[in-house]
Design an enzyme around this catalytic site. Sequence first.
Site, PDB file in Angstrom:
ATOM      1  N   ARG A  93       0.847  -1.190   0.000  1.00  0.00           N
ATOM      2  CA  ARG A  93       0.000   0.000   0.000  1.00  0.00           C
ATOM      3  C   ARG A  93       0.888   1.248   0.000  1.00  0.00           C
ATOM      4  O   ARG A  93       1.977   1.254   0.610  1.00  0.00           O
ATOM      5  CB  ARG A  93      -0.868  -0.030   1.258  1.00  0.00           C
ATOM      6  CG  ARG A  93      -1.887   1.099   1.388  1.00  0.00           C
ATOM      7  CD  ARG A  93      -3.000   0.985   0.393  1.00  0.00           C
ATOM      8  NE  ARG A  93      -4.164   1.780   0.773  1.00  0.00           N
ATOM      9  CZ  ARG A  93      -5.116   2.127  -0.085  1.00  0.00           C
ATOM     10  NH1 ARG A  93      -5.054   1.753  -1.345  1.00  0.00           N
ATOM     11  NH2 ARG A  93      -6.155   2.809   0.324  1.00  0.00           N
ATOM     12  N   THR A 366      -9.670   0.370  -9.955  1.00  0.00           N
ATOM     13  CA  THR A 366      -8.765  -0.550  -9.263  1.00  0.00           C
ATOM     14  C   THR A 366      -8.778  -1.798 -10.138  1.00  0.00           C
ATOM     15  O   THR A 366      -9.521  -1.860 -11.115  1.00  0.00           O
ATOM     16  CB  THR A 366      -9.314  -0.818  -7.829  1.00  0.00           C
ATOM     17  OG1 THR A 366      -9.269   0.392  -7.072  1.00  0.00           O
ATOM     18  CG2 THR A 366      -8.554  -1.867  -7.069  1.00  0.00           C
ATOM     19  N   ASN A 386      -6.264   4.136  -7.366  1.00  0.00           N
ATOM     20  CA  ASN A 386      -7.461   4.790  -6.828  1.00  0.00           C
ATOM     21  C   ASN A 386      -8.389   5.256  -7.944  1.00  0.00           C
ATOM     22  O   ASN A 386      -8.973   4.438  -8.624  1.00  0.00           O
ATOM     23  CB  ASN A 386      -7.123   5.920  -5.859  1.00  0.00           C
ATOM     24  CG  ASN A 386      -8.323   6.273  -4.992  1.00  0.00           C
ATOM     25  OD1 ASN A 386      -9.139   5.395  -4.699  1.00  0.00           O
ATOM     26  ND2 ASN A 386      -8.467   7.519  -4.600  1.00  0.00           N
ATOM     27  N   ASP A 408      -7.967   8.268   0.014  1.00  0.00           N
ATOM     28  CA  ASP A 408      -8.529   7.203   0.869  1.00  0.00           C
ATOM     29  C   ASP A 408      -8.333   7.495   2.356  1.00  0.00           C
ATOM     30  O   ASP A 408      -8.883   6.803   3.204  1.00  0.00           O
ATOM     31  CB  ASP A 408      -7.914   5.837   0.514  1.00  0.00           C
ATOM     32  CG  ASP A 408      -8.633   5.177  -0.647  1.00  0.00           C
ATOM     33  OD1 ASP A 408      -9.728   5.649  -1.022  1.00  0.00           O
ATOM     34  OD2 ASP A 408      -8.107   4.190  -1.195  1.00  0.00           O
ATOM     35  N   SER A 437      -7.981   1.085   3.117  1.00  0.00           N
ATOM     36  CA  SER A 437      -8.404   0.571   1.812  1.00  0.00           C
ATOM     37  C   SER A 437      -9.613  -0.337   1.971  1.00  0.00           C
ATOM     38  O   SER A 437      -9.902  -0.834   3.058  1.00  0.00           O
ATOM     39  CB  SER A 437      -7.246  -0.231   1.210  1.00  0.00           C
ATOM     40  OG  SER A 437      -7.653  -0.873   0.032  1.00  0.00           O
ATOM     41  N   SER A 438     -10.298  -0.554   0.852  1.00  0.00           N
ATOM     42  CA  SER A 438     -11.380  -1.548   0.823  1.00  0.00           C
ATOM     43  C   SER A 438     -10.958  -2.783   0.028  1.00  0.00           C
ATOM     44  O   SER A 438     -11.745  -3.725  -0.120  1.00  0.00           O
ATOM     45  CB  SER A 438     -12.632  -0.957   0.163  1.00  0.00           C
ATOM     46  OG  SER A 438     -13.081   0.155   0.876  1.00  0.00           O
ATOM     47  N   GLY A 457     -13.616  -1.790  -7.353  1.00  0.00           N
ATOM     48  CA  GLY A 457     -14.958  -1.243  -7.126  1.00  0.00           C
ATOM     49  C   GLY A 457     -15.053  -0.319  -5.930  1.00  0.00           C
ATOM     50  O   GLY A 457     -16.148  -0.116  -5.409  1.00  0.00           O
ATOM     51  N   GLY A 458     -13.910   0.232  -5.481  1.00  0.00           N
ATOM     52  CA  GLY A 458     -13.936   1.224  -4.403  1.00  0.00           C
ATOM     53  C   GLY A 458     -14.661   0.693  -3.176  1.00  0.00           C
ATOM     54  O   GLY A 458     -14.435  -0.439  -2.728  1.00  0.00           O
TER      55      GLY A 458
HETATM   56  N1  GLY Z   1      -8.359   3.001  -3.571  1.00  0.00           N
HETATM   57  C1  GLY Z   1      -9.389   2.101  -3.295  1.00  0.00           C
HETATM   58  C2  GLY Z   1      -9.138   1.299  -2.072  1.00  0.00           C
HETATM   59  O1  GLY Z   1      -8.013   1.069  -1.726  1.00  0.00           O
HETATM   60  O2  GLY Z   1     -10.062   0.902  -1.416  1.00  0.00           O
END
Ligand code: GLY
Length: 555
Positions: A93, A366, A386, A408, A437-438, A457-458
């Site tokens: 990350r 993503t 992102n 984020d 993050s997701s 998909g955020g």
């Molecule tokens: N940038 C999307 C995530 O990391 O959730």
Amino acid sequence: MLKVILSFLFSFMLLACDGYDQSETQHAVASAHPIATQAGIDILNQGGNAFDAAVAVSATLAVVEPYSSGMGGGGFWLLHSVKDQSDVMIDGREVAPQKAHRDMYLDKTGNVIPKLSINGPLSAGIPGQPAALVHINKQYGQLSLKEVLAPAIKAAQQGFKVSKHYQRMASFRLKALQASPAAAEIFLQDNELPEIGFTIKQNDLANTLTAIANQGSAGFYQGKVADALVNGTTAAGGIWTLADLAEYQIKSRQPIVGQIGRFKVTSVAPPSSGGVALLSMLNMLEARDWASLKLVDRKHLIIESMRRAYRDRAMFLGDSDFVSVPVKRLTSKSYAKQIAADINMKQATPSNELPGLDVEAKGNHTTHFSIIDKQGNRVAATLSVNYPFGSCFVPPGTGILLNDEMDDFSAKPGSPNAYGLVGAKANEIQPGKRMLSSMSPTFIESDDKLAVLGTPGGSRIITMVLHSIINVADGKSAQQVVSMPRFHHQYLPDEVQYETGSFSAEEANVLVSRGHRLKSLSSSYGNMQVVVVNKKTQQIEAASDPRGEGQAIVE
Ligand code: GLY
């Protein structure tokens, strides 16, 4: 029948999961772009393992899907090694630069300055993907770094053709791309949207990839490339320093693991919220004896579980190297039982009965890929820059499109980011910290089945993975898993966003009568990549989401 299969999933029988050791006959790659999938298959056929293929696919996606992920971005790679029967999460990350500070996106009156965390170099965290790929190659690979980066270098030199999807993404980010001359030169055609079929060649990126192939991490984080990255960002108002790059470190983390009925679920730990939220939702479903319910009640319960898990995400989740995240409590059966107990099966719980603000979700990008090799090594990886095309900024001479993952972070407690997600102190900006993050690359495994899956998909990533886990456990084929209609609730905004086909007319009426606000989405979302192994027959199925332009190959 469905009920029987679901009871199977949510029964309290805990059966041990035999490791899937080997098929010796097939391997599989599912990714969001045919060139990247082919790169992975070629590496497997050259004698590489799943980890070699993962490096090749990651680097190739960075070339051919620049709107989704890249060497200027980061991600999470979930690895399973057959040799030592171990799972590890490689956390590549991005981190906040040392000059970043809590209020860097606020004006003098304390309001968030629009777009500052989305466009341009100030929105970019220090990239983690180059370091992660070098680490995976060194620790887990069989082939040399040069061999596994070769397909990406070739793709960058030879170019790839603009597709309809590329055009749509570039059109969404046209103005921001035009603001960076180096980005416009690479990703546009005469400073305008490229025609379908136009070839995007990336010679600077090929040179940077070659520097990494020759020098490892130093080829990116030190020397000429690092100088150009820092000079380019500084000249455009950024805050990166050479020390930020030189000090970047990947983290090897213990994944989040839980047992739901017969299925062992393995997913990612903070700074992703994915594993925690997934386990929390699955535990809530189990606590309310989901399998015994009618279909519409199950959907109600899923929505209510999503609402509560995303509430906790906003309240408690952040980089666990900086803040104390109560992972054990949030993923425990007892906690899920406690919070699921107040779910009213006849009435939706309004989110405004919980702390937060009303906000709106927006676009996202993503990527994800899933790989299994003939030894049974596997990789689920979700990577990102992102927003589509990240920050849209390329430091001249590098070919590196920088991420905008700084968005984020929670720029201000309660203030929504580009995905409409709100956060609190746990996710506030600090130098060197990873933004929440997701992304949720996930393995699920029972004694007879194994699946490797994930999606972009955020904010909707986690709920898409939840649907897929349920569908795999429900006996659906890989193709059905990637194709099923999806619905999503993220606590705020207080609405159920859904794709056509998620609810029958009758179900929709029942859900509305219980107080759910249903919001039909005008377009589909997600790009799920799934590999499923039948451990009894050793047959492998793989599928790439029909919503995207990816490809799955089993051979
Ligand atoms: N940038 C999307 C995530 O990391 O959730």
